[in-house]
Design an enzyme around this catalytic site. Sequence first.
Site, PDB file in Angstrom:
ATOM      1  N   PRO A 129       0.803  -1.228   0.000  1.00  0.00           N
ATOM      2  CA  PRO A 129       0.000   0.000   0.000  1.00  0.00           C
ATOM      3  C   PRO A 129       0.836   1.277   0.000  1.00  0.00           C
ATOM      4  O   PRO A 129       0.439   2.290  -0.574  1.00  0.00           O
ATOM      5  CB  PRO A 129      -0.828  -0.134   1.287  1.00  0.00           C
ATOM      6  CG  PRO A 129      -0.974  -1.615   1.471  1.00  0.00           C
ATOM      7  CD  PRO A 129       0.332  -2.190   1.008  1.00  0.00           C
ATOM      8  N   GLU A 243      11.088  -9.258 -17.091  1.00  0.00           N
ATOM      9  CA  GLU A 243       9.705  -8.883 -16.780  1.00  0.00           C
ATOM     10  C   GLU A 243       9.256  -7.728 -17.664  1.00  0.00           C
ATOM     11  O   GLU A 243       8.149  -7.734 -18.214  1.00  0.00           O
ATOM     12  CB  GLU A 243       9.587  -8.489 -15.309  1.00  0.00           C
ATOM     13  CG  GLU A 243       8.215  -7.953 -14.932  1.00  0.00           C
ATOM     14  CD  GLU A 243       8.079  -7.630 -13.453  1.00  0.00           C
ATOM     15  OE1 GLU A 243       7.073  -7.009 -13.074  1.00  0.00           O
ATOM     16  OE2 GLU A 243       8.991  -7.998 -12.682  1.00  0.00           O
ATOM     17  N   GLN A 280      -9.286  10.722 -45.897  1.00  0.00           N
ATOM     18  CA  GLN A 280      -7.848  10.965 -45.746  1.00  0.00           C
ATOM     19  C   GLN A 280      -7.410  10.842 -44.293  1.00  0.00           C
ATOM     20  O   GLN A 280      -6.344  10.273 -44.008  1.00  0.00           O
ATOM     21  CB  GLN A 280      -7.494  12.358 -46.275  1.00  0.00           C
ATOM     22  CG  GLN A 280      -5.987  12.624 -46.262  1.00  0.00           C
ATOM     23  CD  GLN A 280      -5.651  14.034 -46.694  1.00  0.00           C
ATOM     24  OE1 GLN A 280      -6.018  14.993 -46.014  1.00  0.00           O
ATOM     25  NE2 GLN A 280      -4.960  14.168 -47.830  1.00  0.00           N
ATOM     26  N   LEU A 338     -11.643   5.924 -34.227  1.00  0.00           N
ATOM     27  CA  LEU A 338     -12.091   5.579 -35.575  1.00  0.00           C
ATOM     28  C   LEU A 338     -13.370   4.745 -35.560  1.00  0.00           C
ATOM     29  O   LEU A 338     -14.112   4.719 -36.542  1.00  0.00           O
ATOM     30  CB  LEU A 338     -10.980   4.851 -36.325  1.00  0.00           C
ATOM     31  CG  LEU A 338      -9.805   5.734 -36.763  1.00  0.00           C
ATOM     32  CD1 LEU A 338      -8.634   4.884 -37.234  1.00  0.00           C
ATOM     33  CD2 LEU A 338     -10.232   6.715 -37.866  1.00  0.00           C
TER      34      LEU A 338
END
Length: 380
Positions: A129, A243, A280, A338
């Site tokens: 924590p 990792e 475009q 999009l």
Amino acid sequence: MKRPIFNDEHQMFRETVRAFIDKEVTPHHPQWEKEGMVSREVWRKAGEMGFLCFDAPEEYGGAGLQDFRYNSIVSEELWRAGATGIGWGLHSDIVLPYLMHYANAEQKKRWLPKLIAGEHILAIAMSEPAAGSDLAGIRTTAVRDGDHYIVNGSKTFITNGIMSDLVVTVVKTNPELKHKGISLLVLERGMEGFERGRKLDKIGLKAQDTAELFFDNVRVPRENLLGDEGKGFVYLMQQLPQERLHVAIGAMGSAEAAFEMTLKYIRERHAFGKPVGSFQNSRFKMAEMKTEIEIGFAFIDKCIMALNARELTTEEASMAKWWTTDLQKRVADECLQLFGGYGYMTEYPISKNYLDARVQSIYAGTNEIMKEVIGRGLGL
């Protein structure tokens, strides 16, 4: 663009992994997301297929494959399928190396067979924590008491936290020595005083059992100490590059998946009487993302081969981690845009891709920490 680091054998393995995910993972993943964890059965099936712990020696049931390309294929395919609840990568790519490098012969014999078979699941407990990227600030203690350590403290944000059977736990065996007082202890399911907290409710990675862990006078045998007492911080620094590369590989798999689903959508979706992809802005956005994804894979593949040759540096792994995860988030955002309003609907996979991506720049060391590592490597 063809990725020359993979040969025919790797491609056959990729097809096998993809078929397995299509059959054993994808149909069940929505339910696992509701439950907040995956089934143990899929872990055992993965073990039967040889998808876990590739580099574990054959004498324990492993394949003895010292080739991270196989690990990368599994990670890429899981992210590409949106199967982000499966903790195989943490198990095999992130936690297993601690056992492979620092466990003694007795410990390997005791632990590896069931880990390879998928009968037992690994986790690593670093974050607390009050201590995330600052590992020296951990407060969980392990005090020697004869042939045992007495462990007290807590951990949070632990992946595989609920399902794990063995937890490599970062503890302070000598709080006065800061970094040099850190050790690694393996805590096992069922140890008295070792409790799992709640499954944490996250905005993404819903099927991944991220949890809190609590230790109340847990008696851990000295035989569960990994390596030497006081060397834990050194061990962590040695394994963190792999990792971080693992995270970067997943980021690229996710970015490519977002791109592909968006390309399909904008070809089919019409606005103002023509496909969205014909505008475009759409073409430019897709061109930019495609270029960056190709650049990302080129660098990641170089890092994978450097890791295989034991030449991957901490700085290079940090570069890979921060750049690819930033790219992953940017691609997810651009692709969702999009999709328009539909992208904001949970029934469309791009929304899940967007949410799952957000944590990638936080765990395994925040991207700000990655840039610090790189900057210090430059002597700054």
